[in-house]
Design a protein around this motif. Structure first.
Motif, PDB file in Angstrom:
ATOM      1  N   TYR A  76       0.843  -1.204   0.000  1.00 59.34           N
ATOM      2  CA  TYR A  76       0.000   0.000   0.000  1.00 59.34           C
ATOM      3  C   TYR A  76       0.871   1.244   0.000  1.00 59.34           C
ATOM      4  O   TYR A  76       1.945   1.283   0.615  1.00 59.34           O
ATOM      5  N   THR A  77       0.381   2.277  -0.681  1.00 57.62           N
ATOM      6  CA  THR A  77       1.011   3.595  -0.617  1.00 57.62           C
ATOM      7  C   THR A  77      -0.060   4.660  -0.830  1.00 57.62           C
ATOM      8  O   THR A  77      -1.232   4.353  -1.056  1.00 57.62           O
ATOM      9  N   ALA A  78       0.342   5.916  -0.748  1.00 57.01           N
ATOM     10  CA  ALA A  78      -0.602   7.028  -0.910  1.00 57.01           C
ATOM     11  C   ALA A  78       0.150   8.223  -1.468  1.00 57.01           C
ATOM     12  O   ALA A  78       1.359   8.375  -1.247  1.00 57.01           O
ATOM     13  N   THR A  79      -0.575   9.085  -2.170  1.00 53.37           N
ATOM     14  CA  THR A  79       0.068  10.277  -2.735  1.00 53.37           C
ATOM     15  C   THR A  79      -0.989  11.299  -3.121  1.00 53.37           C
ATOM     16  O   THR A  79      -2.185  11.113  -2.875  1.00 53.37           O
ATOM     17  N   ALA A  80      -0.549  12.350  -3.778  1.00 52.62           N
ATOM     18  CA  ALA A  80      -1.437  13.410  -4.258  1.00 52.62           C
ATOM     19  C   ALA A  80      -0.667  14.308  -5.213  1.00 52.62           C
ATOM     20  O   ALA A  80       0.560  14.413  -5.131  1.00 52.62           O
ATOM     21  N   PRO A 100      -0.898  -5.989  -7.808  1.00 52.05           N
ATOM     22  CA  PRO A 100      -2.129  -5.540  -7.134  1.00 52.05           C
ATOM     23  C   PRO A 100      -1.877  -4.582  -5.966  1.00 52.05           C
ATOM     24  O   PRO A 100      -2.233  -4.843  -4.820  1.00 52.05           O
ATOM     25  N   ILE A 101      -1.259  -3.455  -6.258  1.00 54.22           N
ATOM     26  CA  ILE A 101      -0.981  -2.430  -5.246  1.00 54.22           C
ATOM     27  C   ILE A 101      -2.229  -1.569  -5.063  1.00 54.22           C
ATOM     28  O   ILE A 101      -2.912  -1.245  -6.033  1.00 54.22           O
ATOM     29  N   VAL A 102      -2.519  -1.204  -3.832  1.00 51.06           N
ATOM     30  CA  VAL A 102      -3.594  -0.242  -3.558  1.00 51.06           C
ATOM     31  C   VAL A 102      -2.944   1.082  -3.174  1.00 51.06           C
ATOM     32  O   VAL A 102      -2.029   1.119  -2.341  1.00 51.06           O
ATOM     33  N   MET A 103      -3.414   2.167  -3.788  1.00 53.70           N
ATOM     34  CA  MET A 103      -2.857   3.497  -3.523  1.00 53.70           C
ATOM     35  C   MET A 103      -3.985   4.500  -3.344  1.00 53.70           C
ATOM     36  O   MET A 103      -4.886   4.599  -4.178  1.00 53.70           O
ATOM     37  N   THR A 104      -3.925   5.228  -2.247  1.00 52.76           N
ATOM     38  CA  THR A 104      -4.852   6.342  -2.054  1.00 52.76           C
ATOM     39  C   THR A 104      -4.329   7.551  -2.808  1.00 52.76           C
ATOM     40  O   THR A 104      -3.155   7.901  -2.691  1.00 52.76           O
ATOM     41  N   VAL A 105      -5.199   8.197  -3.583  1.00 52.45           N
ATOM     42  CA  VAL A 105      -4.882   9.496  -4.165  1.00 52.45           C
ATOM     43  C   VAL A 105      -5.806  10.513  -3.505  1.00 52.45           C
ATOM     44  O   VAL A 105      -7.024  10.483  -3.708  1.00 52.45           O
ATOM     45  N   ALA A 106      -5.223  11.361  -2.653  1.00 54.32           N
ATOM     46  CA  ALA A 106      -5.998  12.428  -2.005  1.00 54.32           C
ATOM     47  C   ALA A 106      -6.036  13.588  -2.988  1.00 54.32           C
ATOM     48  O   ALA A 106      -5.141  14.433  -3.003  1.00 54.32           O
ATOM     49  N   ASN A 107      -7.049  13.627  -3.812  1.00 58.80           N
ATOM     50  CA  ASN A 107      -7.072  14.492  -4.995  1.00 58.80           C
ATOM     51  C   ASN A 107      -6.766  15.947  -4.675  1.00 58.80           C
ATOM     52  O   ASN A 107      -7.358  16.552  -3.774  1.00 58.80           O
ATOM     53  N   ARG A 108      -5.846  16.501  -5.471  1.00 60.63           N
ATOM     54  CA  ARG A 108      -5.384  17.874  -5.289  1.00 60.63           C
ATOM     55  C   ARG A 108      -4.952  18.432  -6.637  1.00 60.63           C
ATOM     56  O   ARG A 108      -4.473  17.700  -7.507  1.00 60.63           O
ATOM     57  N   ALA A 109      -5.129  19.724  -6.806  1.00 58.83           N
ATOM     58  CA  ALA A 109      -4.764  20.383  -8.062  1.00 58.83           C
ATOM     59  C   ALA A 109      -3.276  20.251  -8.349  1.00 58.83           C
ATOM     60  O   ALA A 109      -2.460  20.076  -7.443  1.00 58.83           O
ATOM     61  N   PHE A 135     -13.793   6.283  -7.047  1.00 56.71           N
ATOM     62  CA  PHE A 135     -13.949   7.572  -6.381  1.00 56.71           C
ATOM     63  C   PHE A 135     -14.932   7.477  -5.224  1.00 56.71           C
ATOM     64  O   PHE A 135     -16.022   6.914  -5.364  1.00 56.71           O
ATOM     65  N   ALA A 136     -14.560   8.074  -4.096  1.00 62.08           N
ATOM     66  CA  ALA A 136     -15.397   8.075  -2.900  1.00 62.08           C
ATOM     67  C   ALA A 136     -16.192   9.371  -2.807  1.00 62.08           C
ATOM     68  O   ALA A 136     -15.654  10.460  -3.024  1.00 62.08           O
ATOM     69  N   GLU A 137     -17.466   9.244  -2.429  1.00 60.17           N
ATOM     70  CA  GLU A 137     -18.314  10.420  -2.210  1.00 60.17           C
ATOM     71  C   GLU A 137     -18.201  10.920  -0.780  1.00 60.17           C
ATOM     72  O   GLU A 137     -18.240  12.124  -0.522  1.00 60.17           O
ATOM     73  N   PRO A 159      -3.379  -2.960 -10.178  1.00 58.22           N
ATOM     74  CA  PRO A 159      -3.363  -1.944  -9.121  1.00 58.22           C
ATOM     75  C   PRO A 159      -4.629  -1.092  -9.131  1.00 58.22           C
ATOM     76  O   PRO A 159      -5.263  -0.902 -10.174  1.00 58.22           O
ATOM     77  N   VAL A 160      -4.972  -0.569  -7.953  1.00 59.60           N
ATOM     78  CA  VAL A 160      -6.194   0.221  -7.780  1.00 59.60           C
ATOM     79  C   VAL A 160      -5.862   1.536  -7.089  1.00 59.60           C
ATOM     80  O   VAL A 160      -5.203   1.550  -6.048  1.00 59.60           O
ATOM     81  N   MET A 161      -6.332   2.645  -7.678  1.00 54.54           N
ATOM     82  CA  MET A 161      -6.301   3.941  -7.007  1.00 54.54           C
ATOM     83  C   MET A 161      -7.662   4.170  -6.359  1.00 54.54           C
ATOM     84  O   MET A 161      -8.689   4.098  -7.036  1.00 54.54           O
ATOM     85  N   VAL A 162      -7.660   4.459  -5.063  1.00 55.93           N
ATOM     86  CA  VAL A 162      -8.877   4.924  -4.400  1.00 55.93           C
ATOM     87  C   VAL A 162      -8.746   6.434  -4.271  1.00 55.93           C
ATOM     88  O   VAL A 162      -7.860   6.937  -3.582  1.00 55.93           O
ATOM     89  N   CYS A 163      -9.602   7.155  -4.966  1.00 56.62           N
ATOM     90  CA  CYS A 163      -9.505   8.615  -5.037  1.00 56.62           C
ATOM     91  C   CYS A 163     -10.511   9.247  -4.076  1.00 56.62           C
ATOM     92  O   CYS A 163     -11.697   8.924  -4.113  1.00 56.62           O
ATOM     93  N   MET A 164     -10.014  10.125  -3.225  1.00 59.45           N
ATOM     94  CA  MET A 164     -10.883  10.848  -2.294  1.00 59.45           C
ATOM     95  C   MET A 164     -10.474  12.318  -2.300  1.00 59.45           C
ATOM     96  O   MET A 164      -9.285  12.643  -2.399  1.00 59.45           O
ATOM     97  N   ASP A 165     -11.447  13.188  -2.216  1.00 59.68           N
ATOM     98  CA  ASP A 165     -11.176  14.611  -2.370  1.00 59.68           C
ATOM     99  C   ASP A 165     -10.337  15.145  -1.217  1.00 59.68           C
ATOM    100  O   ASP A 165     -10.704  15.021  -0.042  1.00 59.68           O
ATOM    101  N   GLY A 166      -9.192  15.732  -1.586  1.00 54.46           N
ATOM    102  CA  GLY A 166      -8.275  16.278  -0.599  1.00 54.46           C
ATOM    103  C   GLY A 166      -8.919  17.370   0.231  1.00 54.46           C
ATOM    104  O   GLY A 166      -9.636  18.231  -0.301  1.00 54.46           O
ATOM    105  N   PHE A 167      -8.662  17.358   1.529  1.00 56.66           N
ATOM    106  CA  PHE A 167      -9.186  18.296   2.512  1.00 56.66           C
ATOM    107  C   PHE A 167     -10.695  18.148   2.689  1.00 56.66           C
ATOM    108  O   PHE A 167     -11.174  18.005   3.812  1.00 56.66           O
TER     109      PHE A 167
END
Length: 417
Positions: A76-80, A100-109, A135-137, A159-167
């Protein structure tokens, strides 16, 4: 168990409950709290049999995850934002190698200009890199999707990106239903890799492939994404059977059954849109909402079926392709091609700009009256834009665009000597 917590904490707990064996990440806002939380769990011993590896960059973070996954570890890892761009080469390698890596993307400009707030430019820049993108609501959905992501990734070996809105999500405190370890263990079996580097059974991972086979290899990556269109709803159903709630899947609909107008979006903005739709429904306006959970693979058939009775579609998206327009909108248009439906692209929320109910309400009334342009920028200050364009026509050395916009808005950047 119900718990009031920060979104990042909820995700860290969900990842920990999924029993990762290797975690590696480089801090970048707004994902930092997630990996900080996981680091604390590993250090305290609460997360057992897991190695937290400190790295010197985002590129290194995903490279370590690639090595760990290839060696047979749940990784697992995470980034933005810029962090995702820095690991771009490794992003393509992870999917090309089928890891099959799972990565959080805390969406940011993405800059320039520098901006740390939310939009979807970062993950959209990697939409065709071969990763699944979900994408998570809400923070509850972000929690649930991470648990599902490990199962989806490992079943397909993708691999899977789980995208969630940053902040908006990562730093927001909401009540979530936190599962216990027994529930997660019942849903998510121990990791059994489809491919692994083993000295006793040597294989080549990442071989050179020439023209005679490259097309076939790339097609098989596409074929696996198509398999995910069936697997994602199946795993969402399995999740509901264990945890008792609907979460995940390809799409979700809200008041679309009799809707003449359907609004389509991804992520946390769906909450604002649903509230606005409730107000319009009270006024007698037949409008509904379609939320896209699985952006890659793109659920063409599901979207086509859910929008079959609508007269018009309004796609609100937090990103756009410079020089052509809406990114998600083009995918939606491909799903409903050959139909006499109007499809409007609305770019909103760039760089964290608020998307308000008042603006969405006005926008939807204009769409229903078919007064929208095919591409609209919500709440764009045309006076400022036109002043900058006019100045560039008159002055050769008109200066940086960003500084010009800030000065015209009365908030010039601070100069540091």
């Amino acid at each position: 168990m119900l718990e009031q917590c920060e979104g990042s904490h909820a995700v860290a707990q969900a990842v920990a409950l999924s029993r990762p064996e290797v975690i590696c990440a480089y801090p970048i806002s707004p994902q930092t709290h997630i990996v900080e939380g996981l680091g604390e769990l590993v250090k305290s011993g609460a997360l057992e049999k897991c190695e937290f590896i400190n790295v010197e960059s985002e590129f290194a973070a995903l490279s370590v995850a690639i090595g760990a996954s290839a060696a047979g570890a749940r990784s697992y890892t995470a980034t933005a934002s810029q962090g995702l761009l820095f690991m771009a080469e490794a992003v393509y390698n992870a999917s090309g190698l089928g890891l099959p890596i799972v990565m959080t993307v805390a969406n940011r400009a993405i800059g320039a200009p520098i901006n740390i707030w939310n939009d979807h430019t970062d993950s959209m820049s990697m939409r065709d890199a071969g990763w699944l993108q979900i994408f998570a609501e809400t923070n509850q959905e972000a929690l649930d999707l991470h648990i599902q992501a490990f199962k989806i990734a490992e079943e397909l070996s993708l691999p899977v990106m789980v995208c969630m809105d940053g902040f908006i999500l990562t730093h927001a405190y909401e009540r979530v239903d936190m599962p216990d370890q027994a529930q997660v263990d019942k849903f998510l079996p121990p990791y059994e890799p489809r491919q692994v580097l083993d000295p006793n059974e040597p294989v080549t991972i990442g071989a050179m492939v020439g023209p005679e086979a490259f097309t076939e290899v790339r097609y098989l990556a596409h074929a696996k994404q198509m398999q995910a269109l069936d697997l994602i709803p199946q795993i969402a159903s399995e999740f509901k059977a264990v945890f008792g709630r609907d979460s995940g899947g390809l799409i979700k609909t809200y008041q679309t059954e009799d809707a003449d107008t359907i609004v389509i979006a991804l992520g946390s903005v769906l909450g604002t849109i649903k509230d606005t739709v409730d107000d319009l429904r009270a006024e007698g306006v037949k409008v509904g909402v379609l939320g896209i959970t699985s952006y890659r693979p793109f659920p063409i058939a599901a979207i086509r079926e859910a929008t079959a009775k609508a007269t018009r579609l309004v796609v609100i998206e937090k990103c756009f392709a410079v020089g052509i327009g809406g990114i998600v909108t083009r995918d939606v248009r491909s799903a409903v091609q050959s139909r006499p439906q109007s499809v409007y692209a609305v770019v909103a929320g760039l760089g964290g700009r608020a998307i308000t109910k008042a603006s969405v309400h006005k926008l939807l009334l204009e769409a229903i009256a078919d007064k929208l342009d095919l591409l609209t920028f919500l709440d764009l200050d045309w006076a400022v834009v036109n002043r900058v364009l006019d100045r560039e026509k008159k002055q050769r050395r008109s200066g940086p665009v960003a500084e010009g916009v800030l000065r015209d808005m009365g908030s010039a950047p601070v100069r540091v000597a």
